[in-house]
Write an enzyme that holds these catalytic residues in place. Structure first.
Site, PDB file in Angstrom:
ATOM      1  N   HIS A  93     -26.320  -0.837 -10.511  1.00 58.13           N
ATOM      2  CA  HIS A  93     -26.868  -0.103  -9.369  1.00 58.13           C
ATOM      3  C   HIS A  93     -25.875   0.926  -8.847  1.00 58.13           C
ATOM      4  O   HIS A  93     -26.269   1.961  -8.313  1.00 58.13           O
ATOM      5  CB  HIS A  93     -27.256  -1.066  -8.239  1.00 58.13           C
ATOM      6  CG  HIS A  93     -28.599  -1.707  -8.442  1.00 58.13           C
ATOM      7  ND1 HIS A  93     -29.761  -0.978  -8.519  1.00 58.13           N
ATOM      8  CD2 HIS A  93     -28.974  -2.997  -8.589  1.00 58.13           C
ATOM      9  CE1 HIS A  93     -30.786  -1.800  -8.698  1.00 58.13           C
ATOM     10  NE2 HIS A  93     -30.325  -3.030  -8.749  1.00 58.13           N
ATOM     11  N   GLY A  94     -24.587   0.650  -8.993  1.00 60.20           N
ATOM     12  CA  GLY A  94     -23.580   1.606  -8.543  1.00 60.20           C
ATOM     13  C   GLY A  94     -22.308   0.889  -8.126  1.00 60.20           C
ATOM     14  O   GLY A  94     -22.354  -0.287  -7.755  1.00 60.20           O
TER      15      GLY A  94
END
Lengths: 406, 79
Positions: free
Chosen positions: A337-338
Site C-alpha cells: 500500500h505504501g
C-alpha cells in the site's frame, strides 16, 4: 486533453459506450472481432495514459516490454526439458518482475521526484498479473503463451486501473470461446444490473460520504484535536465510519463497473466484494473484501510460504507457522500500500486480528458445548467484526497521521 | 471404496481432527469450512509424501480438489 481515469467521469462512459457497441453486436451474432478489440484497447489506453504529457503512457510501454521479456524468457526456460525447475531462476524472475513496482512504491520513502516519473495508473495490478503468470508457469499450470494473449490479458482495459485481478488460465477460457446467445443475454443483463448498482454506489453513496461528508467530519475532528489525549473525539469516531463507508462504496462501485464492462465483452471477471460488512469474523471478512487481491495473497504468498515451511520442516508447530504466515502476508500487503507508518500498522493490526481470531476459533472448537451459538451471538459477531474493520480503515486512512503529526 | 480413498480420508481426518470427514465422499470440503488454507497446504504436503506425487500449489484449483472423490481423481492423474 488530459488523462481520464477510468470510470471517473461521464466522458469516459461515453467513450466506452461507443467503443463497446461493435464488440457487443459481434458477440450477439456469435463473433469476436479480435482486431477491433485491440484497436478499442489502444484507444482506451491513449485516453487513459496519453492525455497529457504522455509520460504515463511511455512508462507503460517500457513496463510492458520489460515484463514481457521476463515472462517469455522464463517460459522459454521452463519449456526446455533439459532445464531443472530451478528455485533461484524462478525467484529471480519474480523479483525482476516486481522491481518496477518496488521503485514506484519506494517513492514516498526516498522523496525522489524522478522515480515517481516511472509510475503509471494501475502498475500494481499489472504487476500482480505478471507475477501470477510467472508462478503458474513454474507450476506448469501455464504451458503456452502467445504474445497477443499476453497483451490481451495484461492490458484488458475494463480492469486495467484497479482490478479485479483475474488469472490467466481463467481469462483465456473466457476469451477463447464465444458465449451462446442465451448466455450472452444473461451476461448483458447481469452486466447492466452491476453497472446501475455501481453508479449508485460510486456516484451517489460514495459521493455523499466521500465528497460531502468526509471533509466536514475531518475539519470537525481536527478542531477537537487539543481537547483530549491523542485527539480522540466523537468527531474522530464519525470520521472512522464515514471514511469506511466511502472506501467501500467508492471501490465496490468501481469494481462493479469493471465487472460489468467485462461482462459486456463476454468475460466473467471475478467479483471483488461479497457483502463484507456482514462478515462474522475477520477471516470471513478477507474472503469478502477486495476478494481478488486477498485470494492473490492467499494463493501466491501465504499458501506458498506455508508449503515451503512445511516441506522444509522449518517449524514444527502448526499454529506458529500459520501466525508467521499471517504476519508475512499482512506486512507485505501493508508495504504494498505504501511505505508509511500507517499502512504498516494497518498490516500488523490485521495480522494480529487474524491470529486472535484463529485462537478464538480453536478455543471455541474445544469448548463447543459451553459456548452459546444463536442469532444474538451471530449479530454480536457481525457488529464486532464491523467495528474492528472500521478501526483498521481509520488507521489505513492516514487521518491519524494528520491528526497527530501535522 | 478403494485403499487410495481410505488413505486420503485418513489424511483428512489427521489434519482436521474431525472423525466424520469423508463419510460423504462428495461433501464439499471448502464450502463446509473443513479445510482452510493452512489445512489445505498440510493435506497437499502429506499427499506428496504419501503418494510420491508433485502437487503444484498454483495448479491447485479449489473446485478441482473440493471433495474426497475429486482429490482421489487428481492423485490418480498425478501418480
Amino acid at each position: 486533453m488530459h488523462n481520464i481515469t477510468p470510470y471517473s467521469s461521464p466522458e469516459y462512459f461515453v467513450y466506452l459506450a461507443v467503443l463497446l457497441l461493435p464488440i457487443m453486436i459481434g458477440l450477439w451474432f456469435g463473433k469476436r472481432f479480435k482486431w477491433y478489440e485491440s484497436i478499442a484497447t489502444l484507444i482506451i489506453l491513449v485516453i487513459t495514459f496519453f492525455g497529457d504529457k504522455s509520460l504515463q503512457g511511455i512508462s507503460l510501454i517500457f513496463y510492458i516490454l520489460f515484463e514481457m521479456l521476463i515472462v517469455f524468457s522464463y517460459l522459454k526456460y521452463r519449456r526446455n526439458e533439459n532445464n531443472k525447475n530451478s528455485f533461484w531462476i524462478f525467484t529471480s524472475a519474480v523479483i525482476l518482475a516486481i522491481i518496477p513496482l518496488a521503485f514506484v512504491k519506494l517513492d514516498p520513502l526516498l522523496k525522489n521526484a524522478t522515480i515517481s516519473l516511472f509510475g503509471f495508473l494501475g502498475i500494481s495490478y499489472l504487476t500482480f498479473k505478471s507475477v501470477e503468470m510467472i508462478m503458474e508457469i513454474r507450476d506448469g499450470a501455464i504451458k503456452e503463451v502467445k504474445v497477443g494473449d499476453f497483451l490481451r490479458f495484461i492490458l484488458f482495459f475494463p480492469t486495467i486501473s484497479s482490478g479485479p485481478i483475474d488469472r490467466f488460465p481463467r481469462f483465456q477460457k473466457d476469451v477463447l470461446k464465444i458465449p451462446s446467445r442465451e448466455k450472452y443475454m444473461e451476461m448483458l443483463k447481469s452486466g447492466t444490473n452491476k453497472l446501475m448498482l455501481g453508479l449508485v454506489y460510486k456516484f451517489i453513496i460514495g459521493y455523499f460520504f466521500g465528497t460531502l461528508l468526509l471533509p466536514k467530519v475531518s475539519i470537525l475532528a481536527l478542531s477537537y484535536r487539543d481537547q483530549a489525549p491523542l485527539g480522540i473525539s466523537w468527531a474522530l469516531v464519525a470520521y472512522m465510519y464515514v471514511y469506511s463507508m466511502y472506501l467501500f462504496f467508492d471501490f465496490a462501485g468501481y469494481s462493479l463497473f469493471a465487472v460489468a464492462i467485462s461482462n459486456f465483452m463476454g468475460v466473467n471477471t471475478p467479483m471483488n466484494f461479497k457483502r463484507p460488512f456482514q462478515s462474522v469474523n475477520i477471516k470471513d471478512f478477507w474472503n469478502r473484501w477486495h476478494i481478488t487481491l486477498s485470494f492473490w495473497f492467499r494463493d501466491f504468498i501465504y499458501m506458498r510460504l506455508m508449503f515451503f515451511m512445511m516441506k522444509k520442516k522449518l517449524i514444527k508447530n502448526r499454529v506458529t507457522m500459520a501466525n508467521i504466515g499471517y504476519f508475512a502476508l499482512f506486512i507485505i500487503m501493508g508495504v504494498w500500500h505504501g511505505e508509511t507508518w500507517f499502512y504498516i500498522v494497518y498490516g500488523l493490526f490485521h495480522a494480529t486480528a487474524m491470529i486472535t481470531n484463529d485462537a478464538w476459533l480453536r478455543f471455541k472448537k474445544k469448548h463447543r458445548k459451553q459456548i452459546p451459538s444463536n442469532k444474538f451471538t451471530k449479530a454480536f459477531a457481525i457488529v464486532l467484526t464491523f467495528n474492528v474493520v472500521c478501526f483498521s480503515f481509520l488507521i489505513f486512512s492516514g487521518f491519524l497521521n494528520t491528526l497527530w503529526f501535522q | 471404496m478403494n485403499t487410495k480413498e481410505e488413505k486420503i480420508i485418513s489424511i483428512l481426518q489427521d489434519v482436521t481432527g474431525l472423525d466424520n470427514v469423508g463419510s460423504d465422499p462428495d461433501e464439499d470440503l471448502f464450502a463446509d469450512g473443513i479445510l482452510d488454507s493452512m489445512a489445505t497446504v498440510e493435506v497437499l504436503v502429506t499427499l506428496q509424501d504419501e503418494f510420491g506425487i508433485q502437487v503444484p500449489v498454483s495448479e491447485f484449483d479449489r473446485s478441482q480438489w473440493s471433495t474426497v472423490n475429486k482429490i482421489s481423481d487428481r492423485v490418480a492423474e498425478l501418480e
